[in-house]
Design a protein around this motif. Structure first.
Motif, mmCIF file in Angstrom:
data_model
loop_
_atom_site.group_PDB
_atom_site.id
_atom_site.type_symbol
_atom_site.label_atom_id
_atom_site.label_comp_id
_atom_site.label_asym_id
_atom_site.label_seq_id
_atom_site.Cartn_x
_atom_site.Cartn_y
_atom_site.Cartn_z
ATOM 1 N N ARG A 51 43.944 -19.592 97.703
ATOM 2 C CA ARG A 51 43.744 -19.283 96.283
ATOM 3 C C ARG A 51 43.938 -20.544 95.439
ATOM 4 O O ARG A 51 44.911 -21.263 95.596
ATOM 5 C CB ARG A 51 44.713 -18.197 95.843
ATOM 6 C CG ARG A 51 44.426 -17.692 94.432
ATOM 7 C CD ARG A 51 45.253 -16.476 94.078
ATOM 8 N NE ARG A 51 44.846 -15.364 94.943
ATOM 9 C CZ ARG A 51 45.703 -14.575 95.583
ATOM 10 N NH1 ARG A 51 46.995 -14.763 95.470
ATOM 11 N NH2 ARG A 51 45.262 -13.592 96.331
ATOM 12 N N GLY A 52 42.973 -20.810 94.580
ATOM 13 C CA GLY A 52 43.051 -21.969 93.695
ATOM 14 C C GLY A 52 42.585 -23.269 94.318
ATOM 15 O O GLY A 52 42.570 -24.300 93.648
ATOM 16 N N CYS A 53 42.192 -23.246 95.574
ATOM 17 C CA CYS A 53 41.796 -24.477 96.251
ATOM 18 C C CYS A 53 40.392 -24.926 95.861
ATOM 19 O O CYS A 53 39.467 -24.121 95.787
ATOM 20 C CB CYS A 53 41.827 -24.289 97.771
ATOM 21 S SG CYS A 53 43.459 -24.454 98.495
ATOM 22 N N VAL A 54 40.266 -26.220 95.618
ATOM 23 C CA VAL A 54 38.974 -26.887 95.469
ATOM 24 C C VAL A 54 39.040 -28.141 96.327
ATOM 25 O O VAL A 54 40.114 -28.563 96.758
ATOM 26 C CB VAL A 54 38.658 -27.232 93.990
ATOM 27 C CG1 VAL A 54 38.623 -25.973 93.137
ATOM 28 C CG2 VAL A 54 39.640 -28.236 93.431
ATOM 29 N N ARG A 75 42.804 -29.454 96.835
ATOM 30 C CA ARG A 75 43.387 -29.735 95.530
ATOM 31 C C ARG A 75 43.613 -28.399 94.830
ATOM 32 O O ARG A 75 42.779 -27.499 94.919
ATOM 33 C CB ARG A 75 42.475 -30.631 94.688
ATOM 34 C CG ARG A 75 42.302 -32.020 95.246
ATOM 35 C CD ARG A 75 43.533 -32.836 94.999
ATOM 36 N NE ARG A 75 43.414 -34.155 95.597
ATOM 37 C CZ ARG A 75 44.326 -35.089 95.426
ATOM 38 N NH1 ARG A 75 45.388 -34.869 94.679
ATOM 39 N NH2 ARG A 75 44.188 -36.254 96.016
ATOM 40 N N ASP A 76 44.723 -28.285 94.141
ATOM 41 C CA ASP A 76 45.085 -27.040 93.479
ATOM 42 C C ASP A 76 44.473 -26.967 92.088
ATOM 43 O O ASP A 76 44.878 -27.704 91.188
ATOM 44 C CB ASP A 76 46.612 -26.932 93.396
ATOM 45 C CG ASP A 76 47.084 -25.541 93.040
ATOM 46 O OD1 ASP A 76 46.256 -24.619 93.013
ATOM 47 O OD2 ASP A 76 48.289 -25.376 92.785
ATOM 48 N N GLY A 77 43.463 -26.105 91.941
ATOM 49 C CA GLY A 77 42.910 -25.796 90.636
ATOM 50 C C GLY A 77 41.838 -26.715 90.100
ATOM 51 O O GLY A 77 40.983 -26.269 89.348
ATOM 52 N N PRO A 171 34.090 -25.375 95.475
ATOM 53 C CA PRO A 171 33.835 -26.550 94.612
ATOM 54 C C PRO A 171 34.262 -27.830 95.329
ATOM 55 O O PRO A 171 35.370 -27.932 95.868
ATOM 56 C CB PRO A 171 34.709 -26.287 93.389
ATOM 57 C CG PRO A 171 34.938 -24.811 93.378
ATOM 58 C CD PRO A 171 34.991 -24.410 94.821
ATOM 59 N N GLN A 172 33.357 -28.795 95.324
ATOM 60 C CA GLN A 172 33.605 -30.111 95.916
ATOM 61 C C GLN A 172 33.190 -31.181 94.913
ATOM 62 O O GLN A 172 32.181 -30.997 94.209
ATOM 63 C CB GLN A 172 32.802 -30.305 97.207
ATOM 64 C CG GLN A 172 33.213 -29.445 98.365
ATOM 65 C CD GLN A 172 34.483 -29.939 99.043
ATOM 66 O OE1 GLN A 172 35.030 -30.993 98.714
ATOM 67 N NE2 GLN A 172 34.960 -29.171 99.999
#
Length: 176
Positions: A51-54, A75-77, A171-172
Motif C-alpha cells: 500500500r502506497g508503494c510507487v 518509495r512510499d507515496g 507508477p514508475q
C-alpha cells in the motif's frame, strides 16, 4: 521490525492461499543466471503490504549458497518518498521437474510460491503468479513497457484464469 512483520504477514498470506481450480501453467525453462538482476514492477494485484508503494523494484542476486537474494524496494507515496525495503531468499523447489516454480521466504519459517508464468525469451519481461491466483506481478527490465507487449501479456494472464479487473499499473519514474 516493521519490515519483518510485513514480510511475515506476506509470507503467511501467500502460504495459506489454496485453490480448487487447476494451477496456472509456468514457463518450461528458467535460467536463473539470466533472471538475476533488477526488475521493475509494471503492474500487480494490489496487496496491503505494498500500500502506497510507487517506483517498486526487485533485485535478484546469487548468494554463496546458490540461492537467490531478493531485495524488494519501493518509495512510499511519491517518487521522492521514503524508501521501503524487504529482503528475502528464493530457490527453485524442484529444479528437475519445475525450474520456474520457486519458493520465496522473507521470514523464517514461512515461505511462499513464486511461479514464473510468462517470460520473454530475451528476459526483458516476466509475469509472476501464485497458484491461488491471489497474487500477480508484471515485471520488466525497464520502468516502462511497450503497450503492445503489455496487451499481449494481459491476454496471456487472462487465459491463465487471472482477473484483469484487479490488476493495477505501478507508477514508475521515467526511464533514465
Amino acid at each position: 521490525m516493521i519490515h519483518r512483520a510485513l514480510a511475515l504477514a506476506l509470507t503467511a498470506l501467500l502460504t495459506a492461499c489454496q485453490t480448487a481450480v487447476p494451477s496456472p501453467e509456468v514457463v518450461d525453462e528458467l535460467d536463473l543466471d539470466r533472471y538475476l538482476g533488477r526488475w521493475y514492477e509494471i503492474a500487480s494485484y494490489p496487496q496491503w503490504f505494498q500500500r502506497g508503494c510507487v517506483a517498486t523494484s526487485a533485485l535478484y542476486t546469487r548468494r554463496d549458497d546458490g540461492r537467490i537474494r531478493v531485495e524488494n524496494e519501493c518509495r512510499d507515496g511519491s517518487f521522492d518518498g521514503e524508501l521501503r525495503r524487504a529482503e528475502g531468499v528464493a530457490w527453485v523447489a524442484d529444479p528437475e521437474k519445475a525450474p520456474a516454480k520457486l519458493k520465496v521466504q522473507f521470514f523464517w519459517p514461512f515461505r511462499a510460491d513464486y511461479w514464473v508464468i510468462a517470460l520473454d525469451p530475451g528476459y526483458g519481461y516476466a509475469v509472476v503468479g501464485h497458484p491461488s491466483r491471489e497474487y500477480l506481478w508484471i515485471l520488466a527490465r525497464s520502468r516502462s513497457m511497450d503497450p503492445g507487449v503489455y496487451d499481449a501479456l494481459l491476454a496471456r494472464i487472462a487465459s491463465q484464469g487471472y482477473d484483469l479487473e484487479r490488476l493495477r499499473r505501478t507508477p514508475q519514474p521515467p526511464d533514465a
